[in-house]
Design an enzyme around this catalytic site. Sequence first.
Site, mmCIF file in Angstrom:
data_model
loop_
_atom_site.group_PDB
_atom_site.id
_atom_site.type_symbol
_atom_site.label_atom_id
_atom_site.label_comp_id
_atom_site.label_asym_id
_atom_site.label_seq_id
_atom_site.Cartn_x
_atom_site.Cartn_y
_atom_site.Cartn_z
ATOM 1 N N HIS A 126 32.023 -49.993 -36.579
ATOM 2 C CA HIS A 126 31.894 -48.542 -36.585
ATOM 3 C C HIS A 126 31.368 -48.134 -35.218
ATOM 4 O O HIS A 126 30.720 -48.925 -34.517
ATOM 5 C CB HIS A 126 30.927 -48.091 -37.681
ATOM 6 C CG HIS A 126 31.494 -48.269 -39.065
ATOM 7 N ND1 HIS A 126 32.630 -47.619 -39.482
ATOM 8 C CD2 HIS A 126 31.098 -49.037 -40.110
ATOM 9 C CE1 HIS A 126 32.905 -47.974 -40.732
ATOM 10 N NE2 HIS A 126 31.998 -48.846 -41.133
ATOM 11 N N CYS A 172 35.537 -46.014 -34.177
ATOM 12 C CA CYS A 172 35.551 -44.561 -34.042
ATOM 13 C C CYS A 172 34.906 -44.164 -32.721
ATOM 14 O O CYS A 172 34.011 -44.853 -32.223
ATOM 15 C CB CYS A 172 34.786 -43.904 -35.184
ATOM 16 S SG CYS A 172 35.669 -43.982 -36.748
#
Lengths: 193, 64
Positions: free
Chosen positions: A93, A136
């Site tokens: 992430h 991301c």
Amino acid sequence: MESEMSDPQPLQEERYDMSGARLALTLCVTKAREGSEVDMEALERMFRYLKFESTMKRDPTAQQFLEELDEFQQTIDNWEEPVSCAFVVLMAHGEEGLLKGEDEKMVRLEDLFEVLNNKNCKALRGKPKVYIIQACRGEHRDPGEELRGNEELGGDEELGGDEVAVLKNNPQSIPTYTDTLHIYSTVEGYLSY
Amino acid sequence: RHDEKGSGFIQTLTDVFIHKKGSILELTEEITRLMANTEVMQEGKPRKVNPEVQSTLRKKLYLQ
């Protein structure tokens, strides 16, 4: 001024010498990232096919991202044969410029990229270093933009290998950010002369 | 990411790097093109995802 108007000359093609060793490091946070094992298997297949010596590490903490990169740099600098190329795959992430380790702490991408640069990794000086970052970079979502009749996307083409994990072609829309080339005069953080 | 099939980005990238020939910048263009032609569904809404390439390579890089 006529000489300035002469026909453009073809570029001289120079290639990186790829006859030496190829080394790859994959660092992947699998926690709360379903499907990441399938991605690692695909990468392992690719590295085997492209004749890379591949190392894969699961669930590094933020600190371990840095430590693994440091160890990779030492491995490369101590490699007995000449090294031609290094790949680094980072999967976690993230936010813009940051990756989240297994311990939920953040590590700066800039700090990771620094480890193998021409200053810090002598064996890779002037050699290609490829980073693949699956993370991301923010919270924005792109619904796409509708195309007019004459702005066609390419036709349906099947890949020769494994099926991709996305829906099939949708010729009515295109991502907001394509068809742009970003050319900076210098790398981030440095002066431009 | 799809639970069983992985992420569109990594799956497309590995497929292109294995099955297509060209310099790495040509291959990344192909990955961008393929991803532009597809969309993912998130919470019932279509979404587009595309990679961004920043290069300071000085020569052509061929992996095949």
